[in-house]
Design a protein around this motif. Structure first.
Motif, mmCIF file in Angstrom:
data_model
loop_
_atom_site.group_PDB
_atom_site.id
_atom_site.type_symbol
_atom_site.label_atom_id
_atom_site.label_comp_id
_atom_site.label_asym_id
_atom_site.label_seq_id
_atom_site.Cartn_x
_atom_site.Cartn_y
_atom_site.Cartn_z
ATOM 1 N N ALA A 253 5.061 5.321 -10.204
ATOM 2 C CA ALA A 253 4.138 4.526 -11.014
ATOM 3 C C ALA A 253 3.091 3.903 -10.101
ATOM 4 O O ALA A 253 3.358 3.643 -8.927
ATOM 5 C CB ALA A 253 4.895 3.426 -11.750
ATOM 6 N N ASN A 254 1.912 3.708 -10.626
ATOM 7 C CA ASN A 254 0.890 2.928 -9.928
ATOM 8 C C ASN A 254 0.901 1.552 -10.585
ATOM 9 O O ASN A 254 0.396 1.382 -11.695
ATOM 10 C CB ASN A 254 -0.472 3.583 -10.051
ATOM 11 C CG ASN A 254 -1.559 2.756 -9.382
ATOM 12 O OD1 ASN A 254 -1.366 1.594 -9.069
ATOM 13 N ND2 ASN A 254 -2.704 3.377 -9.163
ATOM 14 N N VAL B 295 -0.612 -1.026 -10.302
ATOM 15 C CA VAL B 295 -1.882 -1.684 -10.654
ATOM 16 C C VAL B 295 -2.166 -1.479 -12.147
ATOM 17 O O VAL B 295 -2.686 -2.351 -12.821
ATOM 18 C CB VAL B 295 -3.048 -1.115 -9.812
ATOM 19 C CG1 VAL B 295 -4.388 -1.698 -10.258
ATOM 20 C CG2 VAL B 295 -2.831 -1.397 -8.337
ATOM 21 N N ILE B 296 -1.813 -0.317 -12.648
ATOM 22 C CA ILE B 296 -2.162 0.037 -14.031
ATOM 23 C C ILE B 296 -0.959 0.381 -14.901
ATOM 24 O O ILE B 296 -1.098 0.488 -16.118
ATOM 25 C CB ILE B 296 -3.139 1.245 -14.064
ATOM 26 C CG1 ILE B 296 -2.620 2.386 -13.185
ATOM 27 C CG2 ILE B 296 -4.536 0.820 -13.672
ATOM 28 C CD1 ILE B 296 -3.372 3.695 -13.330
#
Lengths: 229, 80
Positions: free
Chosen positions: B67-68, B70-71
């Motif tokens: 997963a990123n 940030v988003i």
């Protein structure tokens, strides 16, 4: 100026970048394959555009965790100039060298056209040749260029003068058309906190010869060559 | 042992694919679709005997790569 270009499987703009760098610096860049952990001594490291690892998982996510990116991050921490263009920008944000993320374009379409690019902060080696508030013509070519960060991060970027470029109308372009991807606050490129790392979606390396329709990208490379020797 | 990982966009992050799906559902005559958010589903087969701490390790995989953050948010289910 000694330069190096990092190349991954799926990178496709490295030759254009090499040509632009050689034009500005008078010598060819070192091409560094992603498996090479060690980078040659360079004043500028470029992570070019393309589709590294086929954009698997998220654009730039795979390349961001490759050994060579650790070397790029180390070099950036030592103050070496690092430029990420397009997929290179995506890789630098995935690697945490720049804040935010690049989402799929709001239109869900791949966008390939010239855009207007307003120089917001020209106080770095990257943009020194331009002067602020100039609007440049450069092409974009991407599917995931929709810059996103939370409001706190965006406010900090603006307070610290770290927005390098914003999309802007090119001669008479409609106000709702000039942003090609839906990026927040029309952001097209940002600096890290020390101003030695720049990530940008537009392709300056494809705006260096008259037959490319614009030579506005030259200033970025000539400015770097002047600053870095 | 199997880990099931759901990765979804955080609230407030624009999801143009979700919006396009919502429009398509509407065009097909499905009423009452208020919103659609599209995410990713990842299955990871873990070697048996890798012992406890599997959930912690998969969480770390999410933080580092899957997963990123940030988003995106993520959710991990471990199935033995």
């Amino acid at each position: 100026m000694k330069t190096a270009i990092v190349v991954f499987p799926g990178t496709n703009r490295e030759r254009d970048m090499a040509e632009a760098l050689e034009m500005a610096s008078g010598r060819p860049p070192a091409m560094v394959w992603h498996r090479d952990g060690d980078l040659p001594d360079a004043d500028l490291i470029v992570v070019p555009g393309g589709f590294s690892y086929g954009d698997y998982l998220r654009a730039g996510a795979m390349a961001a965790h490759s050994p060579v990116l650790r070397s790029v991050a180390d070099a950036a921490r030592r103050g070496v100039a690092v430029l990420g263009v397009c997929n290179g920008f995506q890789i630098l944000v995935e690697a945490g060298l720049l804040p935010g993320a690049l989402l799929p374009n709001a239109s869900l379409k791949f966008v390939c056209r010239d855009i207007g690019l307003r120089v917001v902060n020209s106080g770095t080696a990257f943009a020194a040749a331009y002067g602020s508030d100039r609007t440049l013509r450069m092409p974009v070519a991407h599917h995931d260029g929709n810059y996103f960060a939370d409001d706190g991060t965006l406010d900090r970027l603006e307070d610290e003068d770290r927005v390098a470029f914003r999309y802007a109308p090119l001669g008479g372009e409609a106000a709702d058309r000039f942003n090609p991807n839906g990026s927040v606050r029309n952001i097209a490129g940002i600096y890290n906190e020390h101003g030695n790392v720049l990530g940008m979606m537009p392709h300056p390396e494809n705006a260096v010869r008259p037959d490319q329709g614009s030579t506005d990208g030259r200033g970025l490379f000539s400015g770097l060559a002047a600053a870095l020797g | 042992m199997k880990a099931k990982v759901h990765v979804t966009l955080k609230p407030g992050v624009l999801d143009p694919q979700g919006k396009a799906i919502a429009h398509a559902l509407e065009a097909l005559g499905f009423d009452g679709v208020a919103d659609v958010r599209q995410g990713k589903y990842i299955e990871i087969d873990l070697e048996d005997g890798s012992g406890g701490g599997a959930e912690d390790r998969v969480n770390e995989m999410c933080e580092k790569l899957l997963a990123n953050t940030v988003i995106e948010n993520y959710r991990v289910e471990i199935e033995s």
